[in-house]
Every structure is written in C-alpha cells, then in structure tokens.
Design a protein around this motif. Structure first.
Motif, PDB file in Angstrom:
ATOM      1  N   LEU A 113      10.443   1.516   2.295  1.00 54.80           N
ATOM      2  CA  LEU A 113      10.617   0.217   1.666  1.00 54.80           C
ATOM      3  C   LEU A 113       9.349  -0.103   0.876  1.00 54.80           C
ATOM      4  N   GLY A 114       9.488  -0.141  -0.451  1.00 51.66           N
ATOM      5  CA  GLY A 114       8.325  -0.274  -1.313  1.00 51.66           C
ATOM      6  C   GLY A 114       7.962  -1.726  -1.598  1.00 51.66           C
ATOM      7  N   PHE A 115       6.658  -1.992  -1.652  1.00 54.38           N
ATOM      8  CA  PHE A 115       6.156  -3.338  -1.906  1.00 54.38           C
ATOM      9  C   PHE A 115       4.931  -3.284  -2.816  1.00 54.38           C
ATOM     10  N   VAL A 116       4.690  -4.410  -3.474  1.00 56.44           N
ATOM     11  CA  VAL A 116       3.441  -4.634  -4.202  1.00 56.44           C
ATOM     12  C   VAL A 116       2.704  -5.754  -3.474  1.00 56.44           C
ATOM     13  N   GLY A 117       1.481  -5.476  -3.026  1.00 56.65           N
ATOM     14  CA  GLY A 117       0.681  -6.462  -2.301  1.00 56.65           C
ATOM     15  C   GLY A 117      -0.511  -6.910  -3.127  1.00 56.65           C
ATOM     16  N   ARG A 118      -0.869  -8.199  -3.024  1.00 58.05           N
ATOM     17  CA  ARG A 118      -2.034  -8.730  -3.718  1.00 58.05           C
ATOM     18  C   ARG A 118      -3.173  -8.861  -2.726  1.00 58.05           C
ATOM     19  N   ALA A 119      -4.286  -8.227  -3.058  1.00 58.48           N
ATOM     20  CA  ALA A 119      -5.442  -8.233  -2.157  1.00 58.48           C
ATOM     21  C   ALA A 119      -6.173  -9.568  -2.216  1.00 58.48           C
ATOM     22  N   GLU A 120      -6.580 -10.039  -1.051  1.00 62.73           N
ATOM     23  CA  GLU A 120      -7.428 -11.222  -0.954  1.00 62.73           C
ATOM     24  C   GLU A 120      -8.884 -10.844  -0.759  1.00 62.73           C
ATOM     25  N   THR A 121      -9.131  -9.602  -0.324  1.00 58.89           N
ATOM     26  CA  THR A 121     -10.485  -9.050  -0.229  1.00 58.89           C
ATOM     27  C   THR A 121     -10.451  -7.651  -0.836  1.00 58.89           C
ATOM     28  N   THR A 122     -11.601  -7.147  -1.242  1.00 59.43           N
ATOM     29  CA  THR A 122     -11.627  -5.833  -1.903  1.00 59.43           C
ATOM     30  C   THR A 122     -12.576  -4.844  -1.242  1.00 59.43           C
ATOM     31  N   GLU A 123     -13.365  -5.275  -0.271  1.00 59.17           N
ATOM     32  CA  GLU A 123     -14.275  -4.345   0.402  1.00 59.17           C
ATOM     33  C   GLU A 123     -13.465  -3.362   1.242  1.00 59.17           C
ATOM     34  N   ILE A 124     -13.781  -2.087   1.107  1.00 56.72           N
ATOM     35  CA  ILE A 124     -13.032  -1.029   1.780  1.00 56.72           C
ATOM     36  C   ILE A 124     -13.788  -0.537   3.004  1.00 56.72           C
ATOM     37  N   SER A 125     -13.054  -0.391   4.105  1.00 53.64           N
ATOM     38  CA  SER A 125     -13.596   0.195   5.331  1.00 53.64           C
ATOM     39  C   SER A 125     -12.508   1.083   5.925  1.00 53.64           C
ATOM     40  N   VAL A 126     -12.567   2.393   5.627  1.00 56.85           N
ATOM     41  CA  VAL A 126     -11.496   3.292   6.060  1.00 56.85           C
ATOM     42  C   VAL A 126     -11.562   3.518   7.563  1.00 56.85           C
ATOM     43  N   ASP A 127     -10.404   3.821   8.140  1.00 55.42           N
ATOM     44  CA  ASP A 127     -10.328   3.981   9.592  1.00 55.42           C
ATOM     45  C   ASP A 127     -10.825   5.344  10.066  1.00 55.42           C
ATOM     46  N   ASP A 128     -10.996   6.318   9.127  1.00 60.57           N
ATOM     47  CA  ASP A 128     -11.458   7.667   9.466  1.00 60.57           C
ATOM     48  C   ASP A 128     -10.520   8.385  10.431  1.00 60.57           C
ATOM     49  N   HIS A 129      -9.325   7.870  10.585  1.00 62.61           N
ATOM     50  CA  HIS A 129      -8.318   8.527  11.424  1.00 62.61           C
ATOM     51  C   HIS A 129      -7.154   8.976  10.538  1.00 62.61           C
ATOM     52  N   GLU A 130      -6.439   8.007   9.957  1.00 68.42           N
ATOM     53  CA  GLU A 130      -5.359   8.346   9.037  1.00 68.42           C
ATOM     54  C   GLU A 130      -5.874   8.508   7.605  1.00 68.42           C
ATOM     55  N   ILE A 131      -6.890   7.732   7.251  1.00 67.15           N
ATOM     56  CA  ILE A 131      -7.389   7.710   5.881  1.00 67.15           C
ATOM     57  C   ILE A 131      -8.836   8.208   5.850  1.00 67.15           C
ATOM     58  N   GLU A 132      -9.087   9.206   5.010  1.00 69.39           N
ATOM     59  CA  GLU A 132     -10.437   9.730   4.836  1.00 69.39           C
ATOM     60  C   GLU A 132     -11.219   8.955   3.783  1.00 69.39           C
ATOM     61  N   ASP A 133     -10.511   8.548   2.710  1.00 70.46           N
ATOM     62  CA  ASP A 133     -11.163   7.855   1.608  1.00 70.46           C
ATOM     63  C   ASP A 133     -10.150   6.951   0.924  1.00 70.46           C
ATOM     64  N   ALA A 134     -10.613   5.854   0.352  1.00 72.70           N
ATOM     65  CA  ALA A 134      -9.771   4.955  -0.428  1.00 72.70           C
ATOM     66  C   ALA A 134     -10.596   4.442  -1.598  1.00 72.70           C
ATOM     67  N   ARG A 135      -9.935   4.236  -2.736  1.00 69.31           N
ATOM     68  CA  ARG A 135     -10.629   3.812  -3.951  1.00 69.31           C
ATOM     69  C   ARG A 135      -9.797   2.801  -4.724  1.00 69.31           C
ATOM     70  N   TRP A 136     -10.490   1.923  -5.439  1.00 73.30           N
ATOM     71  CA  TRP A 136      -9.858   1.052  -6.412  1.00 73.30           C
ATOM     72  C   TRP A 136      -9.900   1.743  -7.779  1.00 73.30           C
ATOM     73  N   PHE A 137      -8.797   1.710  -8.521  1.00 75.55           N
ATOM     74  CA  PHE A 137      -8.708   2.300  -9.849  1.00 75.55           C
ATOM     75  C   PHE A 137      -8.286   1.242 -10.867  1.00 75.55           C
ATOM     76  N   THR A 138      -8.994   1.158 -11.998  1.00 71.47           N
ATOM     77  CA  THR A 138      -8.454   0.429 -13.136  1.00 71.47           C
ATOM     78  C   THR A 138      -7.453   1.344 -13.846  1.00 71.47           C
ATOM     79  N   ARG A 139      -6.699   0.786 -14.777  1.00 68.14           N
ATOM     80  CA  ARG A 139      -5.744   1.615 -15.509  1.00 68.14           C
ATOM     81  C   ARG A 139      -6.472   2.672 -16.343  1.00 68.14           C
ATOM     82  N   ALA A 140      -7.574   2.289 -16.938  1.00 64.02           N
ATOM     83  CA  ALA A 140      -8.327   3.250 -17.755  1.00 64.02           C
ATOM     84  C   ALA A 140      -8.871   4.383 -16.892  1.00 64.02           C
TER      85      ALA A 140
END
Length: 303
Positions: A240-267
């Motif tokens: 079930l697909g969704f679009v979510g709007r972030a209220e915070t942007t600081e990333i702290s990965v769990d190091d269990h399921e996710i190794e890395d996460a990044r924000w990307f602009t379109r460019a």
C-alpha cells in the motif's frame, strides 16, 4: 503519466468464487480445449520466450488444480506440482520476481492471473499442517480452502498489508524539495529505495507509515496521503503506497534494517541516476512508481 505497477493490477480476471465448489462445472471447463493452465512447480513457473507458459488442460501434469477465473472468454486454472515432478530442467523454473520484467514488457495483461496463482502456491507451500492441532490438511474450493482432517477447522489464504512510502520535505514542487530514500547493507553499492514495513495489529495504515519511518531513519512524518497499491505475492503481501510529509529531516538510521538513508533533490536524483551512482528499483515495483511520481517523470537505470 502512467505507472507500470498500476498496469500490472489493471484488467483483472473474474474470480467466479461461486464456482469453486461446483465440481461438474469445473470438470466441464477443464475439458474445454480453450481453457488455459499455468503449471507451478512449488512456487516457481517456467517462462517460454520470455512469457509464462500457459498450456491446454490435456498438456498439464497431475497436481493440485486451482481455479483462477475467467478472462477474455476463457477459463484459467493453475496446477501446482511438487518441484521434483516438474517437467523440463530444474534451471528452467523461475520465481515470480524474475518474471516481473517480462510482464512489464508485455503490458502486464497476465499479471493478475500470475499473482493469483503464485499467491495460492506460496500459501499451499507454507501451510502444511493445521495451526490449531497440527493435523493434516486437505484442499477444497478449487484450491482456495484447506480443511483439517482432525479438528475440521478451515484455513483460508491470508494477505499481509505492508506500507511503502516516499517521504518528502520542503515546499511541494520547489527546486529544493527533497525525497528520502534508504538502503540495506546487503544491497550492491548505489542501490536505494523507498522505505517500507508491515502494518501491525490494531494499527492504521497512516500510523504504520509514521512508525516505520521513525523506527528506520528517525524522521517524524505528519501528513500521509494514499497513492496506490500493488499485489506482491512474495510471499503474501499487499503493498500500500503512500506519500508522507516530513516534520523533521535529521536522519538516524537503525543500523538493523537500514544501513544508510539520504535526502535527494530532483536535480541530485537525476544527476546520480544518469551517472549510475544511484540505482533505483525496477519499473514494475510500486517503489519505482512512488519515486517517479515525486520526481515528475521517468528516470534512467533500475535494479
């Protein structure tokens, strides 16, 4: 723009559930030379010339006969056989995931039938004994019910709801708007995807989106908008697909399921996808559709 994952769910067959107990009708349709049958070896199928091999009933091996339904004036079945009784060479039989690119290339007309067949095959493969008393199970209702020979309890196929989401930050549509993608440690370098996870008991889908994003990358999500859904019988999910709007942007990965996460602009996304340093999911996945929906068009490269 159109999305391949929606095309794969389009034009579904009529499942004619009322016929699943009608043995005379089932035998009549099986005797019709125009009926088509998909042979499934365990949970695998055999493509011929890049497409699933539908055969006439007379050419199908003995196995569990499963009614899929009616489509384009025909009746469609699957026959599930043990892998060691599958015709041909073992290497010829592929999992559904390997066949998905071929479905996209052919317009996905057979996808709902295949998802139905493989989903039931996965359920029969996983449901060997009664979960209440461990008794033996017998198939009924043209493969859509399993009945315990000891306690009489019936089992039916289950589908697990899973949320998958593209998370965005910034003013919608602005040049500096960003979307959040993550990667697992087992993936090849450069491979990123949308975040996803299963809905827990007593939880709404929107809250599942917020919880999964917070658990995996530490970002708090507020508004959640529904996008679309995709059957995913690998083994038994509905994405079930969704679009979510972030209220915070600081990333702290769990190091269990996710190794890395990044924000990307379109460019940034376009430049890295063109350079091959960012590899996005395949075109038949709802993940790809979510990313390209946010981006506003097709992107090069895929898994």
């Amino acid at each position: 723009m159109t999305f391949p994952h929606l095309e794969l769910a389009a034009n579904p067959h009529d499942r004619i559930g009322e016929r699943r107990h009608d043995e005379a009708w089932l035998d009549e349709r099986w005797a019709d030379a125009g009926t088509r049958v998909l042979v499934v070896a365990g949970t695998r199928l055999r493509p011929v010339d890049g497409r699933p091999d539908w055969v006439a009933p007379a050419d199908a091996p003995e196995g569990l006969r499963v009614l899929l339904g009616e489509h384009d004036g025909r009746t469609w079945f699957a026959v599930i056989v043990p892998p060691d009784r599958a015709p041909g060479e073992k290497e010829e039989w592929l999992g559904l995931r390997a066949a998905l690119p071929h479905l996209a290339q052919t317009g996905g007309a057979e996808a709902p039938l295949l998802f139905h067949a493989i989903g039931l095959a996965e359920w029969h493969h996983a449901t060997r004994f009664c979960p209440r008393c461990a008794g033996d199970l017998a198939a009924r209702a043209a493969g859509h019910e399993l009945v315990c020979g000891s306690c009489g309890r019936s089992q039916f196929p289950r589908t697990d709801p899973a949320v998958i989401m593209v998370v965005t930050a910034g003013e919608p549509g602005a040049d500096d708007e960003r979307c959040l993608l993550g990667r697992q440690s087992t993936w090849p370098p450069g491979r990123y995807s949308t975040l996803a996870g299963f809905c827990e008991p007593g939880e709404t889908l929107e809250d599942a989106v917020r919880r999964e994003v917070a658990e995996e990358v530490g970002v708090r999500v507020g508004e959640v908008e529904y996008f679309g859904n995709q059957p995913w019988p690998l083994p038994a999910s509905l994405m079930l697909g969704f679009v979510g709007r972030a209220e915070t942007t600081e990333i702290s990965v769990d190091d269990h399921e996710i190794e890395d996460a990044r924000w990307f602009t379109r460019a940034e996304m376009q430049a890295e996808a063109e350079a091959g340093t960012l590899v996005l999911p395949g075109g038949v996945s709802i993940s790809r559709s979510l990313v390209e929906h946010w981006y506003g068009g097709p992107l090069p490269g895929s898994w």
